[in-house]
Every structure is written in C-alpha cells, then in structure tokens.
Write a protein that holds these residues in place. Structure first.
Motif, PDB file in Angstrom:
ATOM      1  N   ARG A 121       1.531  49.190  15.780  1.00  0.00           N
ATOM      2  CA  ARG A 121       2.617  48.298  15.373  1.00  0.00           C
ATOM      3  C   ARG A 121       2.433  46.922  16.035  1.00  0.00           C
ATOM      4  O   ARG A 121       3.180  46.515  16.914  1.00  0.00           O
TER       5      ARG A 121
ATOM      6  N   ALA B  35       9.079  40.497  17.882  1.00  0.00           N
ATOM      7  CA  ALA B  35      10.334  40.788  18.577  1.00  0.00           C
ATOM      8  C   ALA B  35      10.287  40.310  20.026  1.00  0.00           C
ATOM      9  O   ALA B  35      11.271  39.779  20.558  1.00  0.00           O
TER      10      ALA B  35
ATOM     11  N   GLU C 229       3.125  44.103  14.939  1.00  0.00           N
ATOM     12  CA  GLU C 229       4.194  43.164  14.625  1.00  0.00           C
ATOM     13  C   GLU C 229       5.297  43.147  15.680  1.00  0.00           C
ATOM     14  O   GLU C 229       6.184  42.275  15.639  1.00  0.00           O
ATOM     15  N   LEU C 230       5.245  44.076  16.648  1.00  0.00           N
ATOM     16  CA  LEU C 230       6.241  44.073  17.718  1.00  0.00           C
ATOM     17  C   LEU C 230       6.173  42.816  18.571  1.00  0.00           C
ATOM     18  O   LEU C 230       7.141  42.477  19.237  1.00  0.00           O
TER      19      LEU C 230
ATOM     20  N   HIS D 157       6.587  37.104  10.845  1.00  0.00           N
ATOM     21  CA  HIS D 157       7.775  37.862  11.224  1.00  0.00           C
ATOM     22  C   HIS D 157       8.775  37.065  12.072  1.00  0.00           C
ATOM     23  O   HIS D 157       9.935  37.498  12.195  1.00  0.00           O
TER      24      HIS D 157
ATOM     25  N   GLY E 165       0.181  41.498  21.990  1.00  0.00           N
ATOM     26  CA  GLY E 165       1.485  42.115  22.160  1.00  0.00           C
ATOM     27  C   GLY E 165       2.392  41.367  23.102  1.00  0.00           C
ATOM     28  O   GLY E 165       3.571  41.678  23.195  1.00  0.00           O
TER      29      GLY E 165
ATOM     30  N   GLU F  86       1.300  51.840  20.713  1.00  0.00           N
ATOM     31  CA  GLU F  86       2.270  51.008  20.011  1.00  0.00           C
ATOM     32  C   GLU F  86       1.662  49.668  19.612  1.00  0.00           C
ATOM     33  O   GLU F  86       1.898  49.162  18.500  1.00  0.00           O
TER      34      GLU F  86
END
Length: 268
Positions: free
Chosen positions: A157, A163, A159-160, A194, A215, A153
């Motif tokens: 991804r 979040a 860009e997580l 983001h 991350g 992940e």
C-alpha cells in the motif's frame, strides 16, 4: 550407802538423820569446818530437776518430746520406696524429655524456615531473571514483527505516504508560507494523485529526496520542520516500547525469523 561424792573425797560416810539435808545446806558445820553439802548435791539424791526459766512460774516442767523410733525396714517398705523412686524418676525424665523435644522442634522449625526462605529467595531471583529474559526476547520478536509489517504495508500500500504527508501538513503552522514536502522520488506521483488538493490548499511544493525511505516525508517551512520520515516514526514507536532498535530498510536475519502472514494466511 557411800555416795559418789564421798568416794571421790576419800571420806567415810557419816550417819545422818532425816533433817541432815536441810542442815547441810544451811551453812558450815557446828565444829566450824566447811560443810561439803553447802555447794554440791549428790546425783543420787536428786530425783527430778529442770532448768528454771522466767516463764516457768506456775507450770509444771515439761521434758522435750523424744523422737519417734524409726520404723523397721521391711521388704514391702523397700519395694514401696523403690516404686516411688522409679515413679519420681520417670516423671522427671518425662518432663525433661518434653522440654528437650520442644527445644528440638523450635530449632528444627527455625532451620527449615531458613532453608525454605533461602530457596524461595533463590527461586524468586531466578524467576525474575527468566521474566527479564522472556521480556527481552518478546520485545525482540515484537520489533522484528513490526519491521516486517511496516515493510509489507509500504510494499502493498504505497499510497499510505499520502496520508502521512497530509498529517504532516496539518501539524505545520497555518502561518507558514514557504512549505516544501520532501519525499522519495518514487512517491512523487502518489502524492500528486492522492494528496494534490491538500498540497495545493497550503501552497506546498513537492521536493524529491532520495535520502528518504519510501513511505515517509519531511515538511520544511520557515517556521520549522515536521519530520514524518519512516526512521523518525519508527524511533518514536520504539521509545514507547522502551527499545532502541533502529529501523532497517533491508530485511535482516532477525526479521526473517519472524514470518508475517497476510489476511489469507499466506506469507508476506
């Protein structure tokens, strides 16, 4: 006829008349000599007699009944007695055999029950050990899969991280004024792209920190620290599983044993 009493005394019998018995028992003779019949009565002159008892008045004397003569032994009688003895012995043996058989059955049942109980306990113990071993292996496989999924992940991804940073900002108290978000240097651009609006709304500034893995992030303020790094989140997940496995950035041999596939079935 000479009586036995007179023969014992050595005297010749004297003639007697019919009333001599009554006179003999009345007292001494007329010449003054003691009468021999005054105390003894010859057996020959006694026809019947019985011992006197107070309850015998007005009733005739009764002689005790003589035992019945035993029946003579005949072959038929002997055979019948033998058959009765055999039947009695058979019944006694049959009863004793049933008693012994019942005791044997109870003893055998207790022995078998004890053996079955021991086997069941041993099987239960082995089954528990097997379950524990399988649970430990399953947990190891789950941990290895979780590491691979997390790495996949983060690689596919990145860009997580935005979040994650937004969730950390929400958890920070609203009264905090000096908010700094520490992230890996390679994640700075992703956060600006983001999560720029969320950072600007809280007045937070981005701080590159090479000690952090990609991350994750750490939000620092004057009211406290929110640790949203990969290591901290991994540790909390392992605590929920009852494991103490640490997160490893580089793949290990255990992780390679549990391949991860993507949605199309291709290896990650």
């Amino acid at each position: 006829m000479t009586s036995s009493f007179e023969r014992k005394l050595g005297a010749s019998p004297a003639p007697r008349d019919p009333g001599s018995r009554s006179r003999a028992t009345d007292g001494p003779a007329a010449d003054g000599s003691p009468n021999a019949y005054a105390r003894f009565i010859p057996r020959e002159e006694v026809r019947s007699f019985a011992a006197w008892r107070p309850s015998s008045f007005g009733s005739a004397p009764q002689n005790p009944a003589a035992p019945a003569p035993a029946a003579p032994l005949t072959p038929e009688l002997v055979a019948a007695q033998l058959q009765a003895a055999r039947q009695s012995g058979y019944q006694d043996g049959y009863r004793d055999g049933l008693t012994a058989l019942e005791g044997f059955k109870q003893s055998y049942a207790q022995q078998v029950t004890g053996q079955v109980t021991a086997v069941a306990q041993a099987f239960r113990g082995q089954l528990q050990q097997l379950e524990q071993g399988l649970a430990a292996q399953l947990a190891d496989v789950a941990v290895a899969l979780a590491r691979q999924v997390l790495r996949s992940e983060l690689a596919t991804r990145p860009e997580l991280v935005a979040a994650v940073a937004q969730e950390a900002l929400v958890a920070t108290l609203a009264s905090a004024k000096q908010v700094a978000v520490h992230v890996h240097p390679e994640d700075l651009a992703l956060l600006s792209l983001h999560a720029g609006e969320a950072l600007a709304a809280r007045g937070a500034r981005l701080v590159p920190d090479a000690a952090l893995a990609r991350g994750g992030c750490v939000v620092d303020s004057e009211v406290g620290i929110i640790d949203a790094s990969i290591e901290a989140r991994w540790r909390r997940a392992m605590d929920g599983m009852g494991q103490r496995a640490a997160y490893e950035v580089a793949p290990s041999a255990d992780d390679a044993a549990a391949p991860v596939t993507d949605e199309n079935g291709a290896g990650a």
